[in-house]
Design an enzyme around this catalytic site. Structure first.
Site, short mmCIF file in Angstrom:
data_model
loop_
_atom_site.label_atom_id
_atom_site.label_comp_id
_atom_site.label_asym_id
_atom_site.label_seq_id
_atom_site.Cartn_x
_atom_site.Cartn_y
_atom_site.Cartn_z
N CYS A 162 -3.35 1.22 6.57
CA CYS A 162 -3.53 0.42 7.80
C CYS A 162 -4.24 1.24 8.88
O CYS A 162 -5.02 0.71 9.65
CB CYS A 162 -2.18 -0.07 8.31
SG CYS A 162 -0.98 1.24 8.55
N GLU A 178 3.99 -4.81 12.47
CA GLU A 178 3.13 -3.66 12.16
C GLU A 178 1.98 -4.20 11.31
O GLU A 178 2.15 -4.41 10.11
CB GLU A 178 3.91 -2.59 11.39
CG GLU A 178 5.05 -1.96 12.18
CD GLU A 178 4.56 -0.95 13.21
OE1 GLU A 178 3.35 -0.70 13.31
OE2 GLU A 178 5.42 -0.41 13.94
N ASN A 227 0.81 -1.24 0.00
CA ASN A 227 0.00 0.00 0.00
C ASN A 227 0.84 1.28 0.00
O ASN A 227 0.47 2.26 -0.64
CB ASN A 227 -1.04 -0.01 1.13
CG ASN A 227 -0.45 -0.12 2.50
OD1 ASN A 227 0.66 -0.63 2.68
ND2 ASN A 227 -1.18 0.36 3.49
P1 NAD Z 1 0.29 -9.25 3.27
O1 NAD Z 1 0.42 -9.75 4.65
O2 NAD Z 1 -0.48 -10.04 2.29
O3 NAD Z 1 1.74 -9.06 2.61
C1 NAD Z 1 2.72 -8.24 3.19
C2 NAD Z 1 4.07 -8.69 2.71
O4 NAD Z 1 4.32 -10.00 3.23
C3 NAD Z 1 4.20 -8.81 1.20
O5 NAD Z 1 5.49 -8.37 0.81
C4 NAD Z 1 4.06 -10.31 0.96
O6 NAD Z 1 4.72 -10.74 -0.19
C5 NAD Z 1 4.75 -10.85 2.20
N1 NAD Z 1 4.39 -12.23 2.57
C6 NAD Z 1 3.27 -12.91 2.29
N2 NAD Z 1 3.30 -14.14 2.85
C7 NAD Z 1 4.47 -14.23 3.49
C8 NAD Z 1 5.09 -15.24 4.28
N3 NAD Z 1 4.49 -16.42 4.52
N4 NAD Z 1 6.30 -15.00 4.82
C9 NAD Z 1 6.92 -13.82 4.62
N5 NAD Z 1 6.39 -12.81 3.87
C10 NAD Z 1 5.18 -13.02 3.31
O7 NAD Z 1 -0.25 -7.77 3.40
P2 NAD Z 1 -0.62 -6.78 2.22
O8 NAD Z 1 -1.91 -7.21 1.64
O9 NAD Z 1 0.56 -6.58 1.32
O10 NAD Z 1 -0.79 -5.40 3.02
C11 NAD Z 1 -1.97 -5.04 3.59
C12 NAD Z 1 -1.93 -5.28 5.08
O11 NAD Z 1 -0.82 -4.60 5.65
C13 NAD Z 1 -3.14 -4.72 5.77
O12 NAD Z 1 -3.59 -5.63 6.75
C14 NAD Z 1 -2.61 -3.45 6.43
O13 NAD Z 1 -3.34 -3.01 7.53
C15 NAD Z 1 -1.22 -3.84 6.79
N6 NAD Z 1 -0.35 -2.67 6.94
C16 NAD Z 1 0.09 -2.33 8.20
C17 NAD Z 1 0.87 -1.19 8.38
C18 NAD Z 1 1.38 -0.78 9.74
O14 NAD Z 1 2.31 -0.01 9.81
N7 NAD Z 1 0.79 -1.26 10.83
C19 NAD Z 1 1.20 -0.40 7.28
C20 NAD Z 1 0.72 -0.77 6.02
C21 NAD Z 1 -0.05 -1.92 5.87
#
Ligand code: NAD
Length: 474
Positions: A280, A246, A148
């Protein structure tokens, strides 16, 4: 334009490639490299060797500060190019993509300013001893980035990690990895020691999972969804790898009867419709005092209806969500919300046009127990509900598994402080959603995760304390 992965100071092809899609048109923007096992092994070797040589940690701190500021300058040099490609691959507005690169540069300036100010302590143990603490870098920091805000979120963790002398392997999000490849060029141009930084696009369930399960890393910094965070924590538990989580949110704003409606609407606009709600810390719930509720619903619906969809490059005020899969998930959640009693005040479904556009949606009379009031939507969907008393509003706001941010809209400062103290969230905004910035600590409570990024506090994620006790005489 061909894109390659940045592997320890070298540019390498992927072990495979992946087409990156423009969410506003469905067209392919470019092919991105996808890192596999061989690339991972090289990245881990290089990062370990960099830590062992002390590539970053042995740079005199004020010189490390200079290096950080050089990275900031180089990021500004690539901002125009990077913002355009980031807009194409993520769908976001060009000015917002530019803002991400500007924020990334600001992180390097900010943490550069701290690189020579990380001090240990001297602890008094009486006349026979001298005791002091040293802040040592953690070592190899593995950082997993979501799609995002890929550029600014990567910089949020990369900058403090480098400022404190670590080596970093960044795993880019596979849906929009290209902006980070442009950022890597700035890292290279600034003269970061080879081996200290790799920025690699790879598939999460393969490359990401293997990276976090490696015994050769010293830390995991994860920003993303709760299920992925849980999977990563299981891997971290096995190796006892320190982790920073996070995760997602279901954040609520509480508007009291004396709220300034114009200020509230400005905050609704940015809080839930910025980046198509894929934030998020989005304002996904709005709790309004019953005396103001009907007016607030009408005003929020008019705001949503007034947003014009279009391409991010045209600075449209309503942009697409990242993928068709994401869009389908959002539509399903809105449909379920209606079946659970919510009323559609605006939007409510996908827009009839090319691209992954979800209508800016306002749901009213959402029950606090409905799924839409408890689960993260990650789209442009505002759930509104009325309340009668302060206690009730706090109970609803705190009534989810999450606790990332919360907001209070009131002219009564005593009430603002009183309510802020009782809200279960890592940040509380008073009278302006997203108030704060890179210097204000950010992170969650409950399923929103643990640890704090941003601010001076974040630097302490990237060091560990060693105590040295010296016996002077017997
Ligand atoms: P996601 O969990 O699907 O993916 C995040 C990252 O993790 C990607 O790079 C993905 O390739 C990687 N990933 C996926 N499976 C993995 C595994 N088994 N092991 C290691 N890495 C893996 O999340 P998303 O859809 O990319 O992002 C949206 C989510 O992120 C929402 O829930 C949002 O709230 C959260 N978010 C949190 C913050 C924060 O600072 N708290 C900021 C931005 C987004």
């Amino acid at each position: 334009m061909s894109y390659r992965n940045f592997l320890a100071g070298r540019w390498v092809d992927g072990d495979a490639v992946l087409a990156v899609e423009d969410p506003a048109t469905g067209e392919t923007v470019a092919e991105a490299p996808v890192a596999g096992d061989r690339t991972l092994a090289v990245a881990l070797d290089a990062a370990r060797a960099s830590v062992d040589r002390g590539d970053m940690s042995s740079i005199v701190p004020h010189r490390r500060a200079d290096l950080m500021r050089r990275i900031a300058r180089e990021i500004r040099e690539v901002t125009a190019e990077g913002a355009e490609v980031l807009t194409r691959e993520s769908g976001k507005r060009l000015s917002d993509a530019r803002g991400e690169f500007e924020e990334a540069a600001a992180y390097f300036d900010y943490y550069g300013g701290m690189a020579d100010k990380m001090e240990g302590k001297q602890i008094p143990l009486g006349p026979d001893y001298v005791d002091y603490t040293v802040l040592e870098p953690v070592g190899v920091s593995a950082q997993i980035v979501p799609w995002n805000f890929p550029v600014s979120l990567a910089a949020r963790s990369l900058a403090p990690a480098l400022a404190t002398g670590n080596a970093v392997i960044v795993k880019s999000p596979e849906l929009d990895p290209l902006g980070l490849i442009v950022l890597a060029r700035a890292i290279e141009a600034a003269g970061v020691p080879e081996g200290a930084v790799s920025i690699l696009n790879g598939v999460g369930s393969d490359f990401g999972a293997k990276l976090v399960a490696s015994t050769r890393i010293d830390q995991i910094v994860f920003t993303g969804s709760v299920p992925t965070g849980q999977a990563i924590l299981r891997a971290a538990a096995w190796n006892v790898t320190p982790s920073l989580m996070e995760l997602g949110g279901k954040s609520a704003a509480i508007a009291f009867d004396d709220a300034d409606l114009a200020a509230l609407l400005d905050s609704v606009r940015s809080g839930i419709f910025f980046n198509a709600g894929q934030v998020c810390s989005a304002m996904s719930r709005l709790l309004v005092h019953r005396s103001l509720y009907v007016r607030a619903v009408e005003a929020c619906a008019a705001l949503a209806d007034g947003l014009t969809p279009g391409h991010g490059l045209d600075e449209a005020d309503h942009t697409p969500v990242i993928s068709d899969r994401q869009l389908q998930g959002i539509v399903a959640m809105v449909d379920r919300a209606r079946s659970e009693g919510a009323t559609t005040a605006a939007g409510g479904g996908r827009l009839d046009r090319v691209g992954h556009f979800m209508a800016a949606t306002v749901l009213s009379d959402v029950s606090p127990d409905a799924a839409i009031a408890r689960e993260e939507v990650f789209g442009p969907v505002l759930s509104m509900m009325p309340f009668d008393t302060e206690d009730e509003a706090i109970r609803i706001a705190n009534g989810t598994d999450f606790g990332l941010v919360a907001g209070v809209f009131t002219q009564d400062l005593s009430r603002a402080h009183r309510v802020a103290a009782r809200l279960r969230a890592g940040q509380v905004f008073i009278n302006e959603w997203f108030a704060g910035g890179i210097s204000t600590p950010f992170g969650g409570v409950g399923k929103s995760g643990f640890g704090r990024e941003k601010g001076i506090e974040a630097l302490y994620n990237y060091v560990r304390t060693k105590n040295v006790a010296i016996r002077l005489r017997r």
